[in-house]
Enzyme design. Structure first.
Site, PDB file in Angstrom:
ATOM      1  N   ARG A  74       0.836  -1.191   0.000  1.00  0.00           N
ATOM      2  CA  ARG A  74       0.000   0.000   0.000  1.00  0.00           C
ATOM      3  C   ARG A  74       0.875   1.245   0.000  1.00  0.00           C
ATOM      4  O   ARG A  74       1.677   1.439   0.905  1.00  0.00           O
ATOM      5  CB  ARG A  74      -0.929  -0.009   1.224  1.00  0.00           C
ATOM      6  CG  ARG A  74      -1.929   1.127   1.233  1.00  0.00           C
ATOM      7  CD  ARG A  74      -3.029   0.905   2.241  1.00  0.00           C
ATOM      8  NE  ARG A  74      -2.528   0.838   3.615  1.00  0.00           N
ATOM      9  CZ  ARG A  74      -3.326   0.742   4.671  1.00  0.00           C
ATOM     10  NH1 ARG A  74      -4.632   0.663   4.514  1.00  0.00           N
ATOM     11  NH2 ARG A  74      -2.814   0.684   5.887  1.00  0.00           N
ATOM     12  N   THR A 121      -0.884   7.560  -1.101  1.00  0.00           N
ATOM     13  CA  THR A 121      -2.177   7.475  -1.794  1.00  0.00           C
ATOM     14  C   THR A 121      -3.075   6.375  -1.235  1.00  0.00           C
ATOM     15  O   THR A 121      -4.276   6.349  -1.519  1.00  0.00           O
ATOM     16  CB  THR A 121      -1.958   7.186  -3.288  1.00  0.00           C
ATOM     17  OG1 THR A 121      -1.374   5.879  -3.434  1.00  0.00           O
ATOM     18  CG2 THR A 121      -1.035   8.218  -3.919  1.00  0.00           C
ATOM     19  N   ASP A 133      -2.378  -4.231  12.902  1.00  0.00           N
ATOM     20  CA  ASP A 133      -1.837  -4.669  11.616  1.00  0.00           C
ATOM     21  C   ASP A 133      -1.717  -6.191  11.635  1.00  0.00           C
ATOM     22  O   ASP A 133      -0.920  -6.753  12.394  1.00  0.00           O
ATOM     23  CB  ASP A 133      -0.467  -4.030  11.369  1.00  0.00           C
ATOM     24  CG  ASP A 133       0.079  -4.354   9.992  1.00  0.00           C
ATOM     25  OD1 ASP A 133       0.416  -5.530   9.743  1.00  0.00           O
ATOM     26  OD2 ASP A 133       0.170  -3.429   9.162  1.00  0.00           O
ATOM     27  N   ASP A 163       1.843  -7.658  10.934  1.00  0.00           N
ATOM     28  CA  ASP A 163       2.768  -7.485  12.050  1.00  0.00           C
ATOM     29  C   ASP A 163       2.448  -8.453  13.180  1.00  0.00           C
ATOM     30  O   ASP A 163       3.342  -9.012  13.818  1.00  0.00           O
ATOM     31  CB  ASP A 163       2.693  -6.046  12.570  1.00  0.00           C
ATOM     32  CG  ASP A 163       3.415  -5.065  11.670  1.00  0.00           C
ATOM     33  OD1 ASP A 163       4.215  -5.520  10.819  1.00  0.00           O
ATOM     34  OD2 ASP A 163       3.192  -3.854  11.810  1.00  0.00           O
TER      35      ASP A 163
END
Length: 211
Positions: free
Chosen positions: A106, A110, A202, A205
């Site tokens: 990602r 943006t 996340d 993670d």
């Protein structure tokens, strides 16, 4: 959510394990174990309508007819890296499935998905594909992955995740209204960084113990 293409798996075991995964104190080992168990449970739901055909089989007592999955082997298409955390659980339920990988990251500015890797089995036009990613957040990665997969013209595509944000569902539904979404929960919203709230952090993670 009344969209018939959006399926929330409300089984008590799924919801129980998801709550345990949300806990910020859960270790990476515990998180991975729960994710594998959840993937197994959700595999039953998402494969409920996989086409079958009757074949003859000989039991120790006599011949009979029984259903087997029709067509070439199912494909689990994992969106790297977090999607790989669900593969073990899915493959325990469907051990003969093939596995493909879609590498996306990602863009931090943006929030758009950028592809860096794509590898799928052969004969995709005869296969049913389940795209796997624990989180449907902005929806950009899911849209990019499915757009790329459609170039191979698979027989069908479904999307499987643990958590979805309303924004991600809207983005995916607008881009690919023909693709059903299966999730364990639809959370409240995204924050300014594109993370699901309340979410579970996340996923990559927490699976791999990275920051």
């Amino acid at each position: 959510m009344t969209d018939p293409q959006v399926h929330v798996v409300t089984h008590p075991l799924v919801q129980h394990k998801l709550t345990l995964m949300r806990n910020k104190e859960a270790s990476s080992t515990s998180f991975r174990t729960l994710l594998g168990e959840l993937a197994m449970l959700m595999a039953y739901e998402i494969t409920r309508d996989v086409p079958t055909q009757l074949v003859e089989v000989e039991t120790p007592l006599e011949k009979t007819m029984g259903p087997i999955i029709d067509g070439k082997k199912l494909v689990f298409a994992s969106i790297l890296r977090a999607g790989n955390g669900m593969l073990d659980g899915l493959l325990r339920v469907v051990p003969n499935a093939r596995v493909g990988h879609i590498g996306l990251y990602r863009d931090p500015n943006t929030l758009e998905a950028v592809e860096y890797y794509f590898k799928m089995p052969t004969g995709m036009n005869e296969r049913d594909v389940i795209v796997v990613d624990p989180m449907l957040a902005t929806g950009h990665s899911a849209v990019a992955a499915i757009t790329r997969l459609k170039q191979l013209q698979p027989r069908s595509i479904k999307f499987l995740c643990l958590l979805a944000a309303p924004e991600g569902i809207a983005t995916l539904r607008q881009a690919h209204p023909d693709v059903p979404i299966y999730t364990a929960a639809i959370d409240r919203q995204l924050n300014e960084h594109g993370y699901i709230l309340p979410g579970l952090g996340d996923a990559g993670d927490r699976i791999f113990g990275t920051k």
